[in-house]
Design a protein around this motif. Structure first.
Motif, PDB file in Angstrom:
ATOM      1  N   TYR A 100     113.285  14.374 -27.608  1.00  9.28           N
ATOM      2  CA  TYR A 100     112.468  13.405 -26.875  1.00  9.28           C
ATOM      3  C   TYR A 100     112.657  13.562 -25.364  1.00  9.28           C
ATOM      4  O   TYR A 100     111.692  13.476 -24.606  1.00  9.28           O
ATOM      5  N   LEU A 101     113.879  13.824 -24.933  1.00 14.47           N
ATOM      6  CA  LEU A 101     114.113  14.053 -23.501  1.00 14.47           C
ATOM      7  C   LEU A 101     113.363  15.283 -23.003  1.00 14.47           C
ATOM      8  O   LEU A 101     112.789  15.269 -21.908  1.00 14.47           O
ATOM      9  N   VAL A 102     113.340  16.340 -23.797  1.00 15.52           N
ATOM     10  CA  VAL A 102     112.564  17.533 -23.432  1.00 15.52           C
ATOM     11  C   VAL A 102     111.087  17.165 -23.327  1.00 15.52           C
ATOM     12  O   VAL A 102     110.392  17.570 -22.384  1.00 15.52           O
ATOM     13  N   ASP A 103     110.597  16.370 -24.279  1.00 13.96           N
ATOM     14  CA  ASP A 103     109.199  15.938 -24.240  1.00 13.96           C
ATOM     15  C   ASP A 103     108.901  15.125 -22.980  1.00 13.96           C
ATOM     16  O   ASP A 103     107.844  15.289 -22.371  1.00 13.96           O
ATOM     17  N   LEU A 104     109.817  14.263 -22.587  1.00 19.87           N
ATOM     18  CA  LEU A 104     109.614  13.479 -21.365  1.00 19.87           C
ATOM     19  C   LEU A 104     109.553  14.381 -20.140  1.00 19.87           C
ATOM     20  O   LEU A 104     108.773  14.129 -19.206  1.00 19.87           O
ATOM     21  N   ILE A 105     110.339  15.444 -20.131  1.00 20.73           N
ATOM     22  CA  ILE A 105     110.288  16.410 -19.023  1.00 20.73           C
ATOM     23  C   ILE A 105     108.930  17.119 -19.004  1.00 20.73           C
ATOM     24  O   ILE A 105     108.317  17.285 -17.946  1.00 20.73           O
TER      25      ILE A 105
ATOM     26  N   TYR B 148     100.576   9.413 -24.572  1.00 25.68           N
ATOM     27  CA  TYR B 148     100.220   9.218 -25.976  1.00 25.68           C
ATOM     28  C   TYR B 148      99.393  10.381 -26.522  1.00 25.68           C
ATOM     29  O   TYR B 148      99.560  10.781 -27.671  1.00 25.68           O
ATOM     30  N   GLY B 149      98.524  10.941 -25.697  1.00 24.42           N
ATOM     31  CA  GLY B 149      97.731  12.095 -26.117  1.00 24.42           C
ATOM     32  C   GLY B 149      98.600  13.291 -26.469  1.00 24.42           C
ATOM     33  O   GLY B 149      98.350  13.993 -27.455  1.00 24.42           O
ATOM     34  N   TYR B 150      99.627  13.517 -25.677  1.00 28.73           N
ATOM     35  CA  TYR B 150     100.575  14.607 -25.943  1.00 28.73           C
ATOM     36  C   TYR B 150     101.188  14.453 -27.329  1.00 28.73           C
ATOM     37  O   TYR B 150     101.176  15.386 -28.131  1.00 28.73           O
ATOM     38  N   PHE B 151     101.733  13.278 -27.620  1.00 30.18           N
ATOM     39  CA  PHE B 151     102.388  13.061 -28.909  1.00 30.18           C
ATOM     40  C   PHE B 151     101.397  13.106 -30.070  1.00 30.18           C
ATOM     41  O   PHE B 151     101.673  13.710 -31.106  1.00 30.18           O
TER      42      PHE B 151
ATOM     43  N   MET C  57      97.717   8.484 -40.227  1.00 30.44           N
ATOM     44  CA  MET C  57      99.177   8.492 -40.184  1.00 30.44           C
ATOM     45  C   MET C  57      99.682   8.803 -38.767  1.00 30.44           C
ATOM     46  O   MET C  57     100.577   8.133 -38.256  1.00 30.44           O
ATOM     47  N   ILE C  58      99.079   9.805 -38.151  1.00 33.56           N
ATOM     48  CA  ILE C  58      99.518  10.211 -36.809  1.00 33.56           C
ATOM     49  C   ILE C  58      99.215   9.124 -35.792  1.00 33.56           C
ATOM     50  O   ILE C  58     100.037   8.822 -34.922  1.00 33.56           O
ATOM     51  N   LEU C  59      98.054   8.506 -35.886  1.00 36.97           N
ATOM     52  CA  LEU C  59      97.705   7.447 -34.935  1.00 36.97           C
ATOM     53  C   LEU C  59      98.624   6.239 -35.079  1.00 36.97           C
ATOM     54  O   LEU C  59      99.051   5.652 -34.080  1.00 36.97           O
ATOM     55  N   ILE C  60      98.950   5.877 -36.311  1.00 39.10           N
ATOM     56  CA  ILE C  60      99.887   4.765 -36.521  1.00 39.10           C
ATOM     57  C   ILE C  60     101.257   5.131 -35.975  1.00 39.10           C
ATOM     58  O   ILE C  60     101.886   4.361 -35.257  1.00 39.10           O
ATOM     59  N   ARG C  61     101.727   6.336 -36.288  1.00 44.05           N
ATOM     60  CA  ARG C  61     103.060   6.761 -35.867  1.00 44.05           C
ATOM     61  C   ARG C  61     103.152   6.888 -34.346  1.00 44.05           C
ATOM     62  O   ARG C  61     104.067   6.370 -33.719  1.00 44.05           O
ATOM     63  N   GLU C  62     102.191   7.605 -33.771  1.00 44.38           N
ATOM     64  CA  GLU C  62     102.313   7.966 -32.362  1.00 44.38           C
ATOM     65  C   GLU C  62     101.731   6.938 -31.388  1.00 44.38           C
ATOM     66  O   GLU C  62     102.166   6.885 -30.252  1.00 44.38           O
ATOM     67  N   LEU C  63     100.788   6.145 -31.816  1.00 41.71           N
ATOM     68  CA  LEU C  63     100.236   5.131 -30.908  1.00 41.71           C
ATOM     69  C   LEU C  63     100.929   3.786 -31.095  1.00 41.71           C
ATOM     70  O   LEU C  63     101.607   3.295 -30.191  1.00 41.71           O
ATOM     71  N   ILE C  64     100.776   3.214 -32.259  1.00 38.89           N
ATOM     72  CA  ILE C  64     101.307   1.865 -32.496  1.00 38.89           C
ATOM     73  C   ILE C  64     102.826   1.868 -32.529  1.00 38.89           C
ATOM     74  O   ILE C  64     103.485   1.133 -31.794  1.00 38.89           O
ATOM     75  N   GLY C  65     103.389   2.709 -33.379  1.00 39.59           N
ATOM     76  CA  GLY C  65     104.846   2.750 -33.518  1.00 39.59           C
ATOM     77  C   GLY C  65     105.558   3.167 -32.249  1.00 39.59           C
ATOM     78  O   GLY C  65     106.556   2.575 -31.849  1.00 39.59           O
ATOM     79  N   ARG C  66     105.051   4.202 -31.593  1.00 40.36           N
ATOM     80  CA  ARG C  66     105.699   4.677 -30.364  1.00 40.36           C
ATOM     81  C   ARG C  66     105.541   3.658 -29.236  1.00 40.36           C
ATOM     82  O   ARG C  66     106.433   3.478 -28.431  1.00 40.36           O
ATOM     83  N   TYR C  67     104.398   2.968 -29.180  1.00 43.72           N
ATOM     84  CA  TYR C  67     104.219   1.929 -28.160  1.00 43.72           C
ATOM     85  C   TYR C  67     105.291   0.841 -28.323  1.00 43.72           C
ATOM     86  O   TYR C  67     105.938   0.445 -27.353  1.00 43.72           O
ATOM     87  N   ILE C  68     105.490   0.391 -29.544  1.00 46.83           N
ATOM     88  CA  ILE C  68     106.507  -0.639 -29.795  1.00 46.83           C
ATOM     89  C   ILE C  68     107.895  -0.101 -29.468  1.00 46.83           C
ATOM     90  O   ILE C  68     108.693  -0.762 -28.803  1.00 46.83           O
ATOM     91  N   SER C  69     108.187   1.126 -29.902  1.00 48.19           N
ATOM     92  CA  SER C  69     109.507   1.710 -29.670  1.00 48.19           C
ATOM     93  C   SER C  69     109.785   1.966 -28.189  1.00 48.19           C
ATOM     94  O   SER C  69     110.916   1.828 -27.740  1.00 48.19           O
ATOM     95  N   THR C  70     108.766   2.356 -27.424  1.00 43.82           N
ATOM     96  CA  THR C  70     108.996   2.591 -25.996  1.00 43.82           C
ATOM     97  C   THR C  70     109.032   1.281 -25.217  1.00 43.82           C
ATOM     98  O   THR C  70     109.674   1.211 -24.179  1.00 43.82           O
ATOM     99  N   THR C  71     108.364   0.271 -25.722  1.00 48.11           N
ATOM    100  CA  THR C  71     108.401  -1.038 -25.069  1.00 48.11           C
ATOM    101  C   THR C  71     109.771  -1.683 -25.247  1.00 48.11           C
ATOM    102  O   THR C  71     110.320  -2.279 -24.320  1.00 48.11           O
TER     103      THR C  71
END
Length: 158
Positions: free
Chosen positions: A25-30, A69-72, A104-118
């Motif tokens: 994830y840190l590599v992805d943030l870079i 979000y588009g990247y993920f 599946m990808i939209l739920i995982r990467e949009l909704i789930g990641r939004y909550i997890s990053t918040t």
């Protein structure tokens, strides 16, 4: 599909733990930060659009969120991996379906990641679930596994 917290008897997948996923994830943030700095900000300057982040709905905030979000979403849908996951040999798999679907990808990467990053502390859930799933994985019935040659796992070391 996965039977315990280390290995699936069916597929010989090894689950990716918290620390491997954290470093990926840190590599992805870079990578995302580089895209923002090299492309987004350059285009904004070229077009004379303000780089000032005046709130959630400023042009720069919207654009950087779309890049994040588009990247993920796109990387996970088309390759099952982000660049960070590629570096560390990790891959997203579905626990219920044969392949990754858009839903599946939209739920995982949009909704789930939004909550997890918040609420960042929620990423720690990965360390405590039997299938090494984050909140976004639980929502989408996915997990992250180490990508290794199955033949290597089945054959004794020489």
């Amino acid at each position: 599909m996965l039977t315990n917290n280390r290995e699936s008897k069916e597929n010989n997948y090894y689950l990716a733990g918290f620390w491997m996923r954290f470093w990926a994830y840190l590599v992805d943030l870079i990578v995302i930060g580089s895209i923002d700095r090299l492309l987004v900000k350059s285009i904004f300057r070229l077009l004379g659009i303000s780089l000032e982040n005046t709130g959630m709905f400023s042009p720069i905030a919207i654009t950087t969120a779309l890049v994040f979000y588009g990247y993920f979403v796109l990387m996970t849908k088309f390759t099952g991996q982000t660049i960070g996951k590629m570096v560390f040999g990790l891959k997203v798999i579905s626990l219920k379906e044969a392949k990754r679907t858009w839903g599946m990808i939209l739920i995982r990467e949009l909704i789930g990641r939004y909550i997890s990053t918040t609420i960042s502390i929620l990423y720690v859930i990965i360390a405590f679930t039997s299938k090494k799933q984050g909140l976004h994985d639980l929502f989408a019935d996915t997990t992250v596994v180490r990508e290794e040659n199955k033949k290597q796992l089945l054959q004794p070391a020489l």
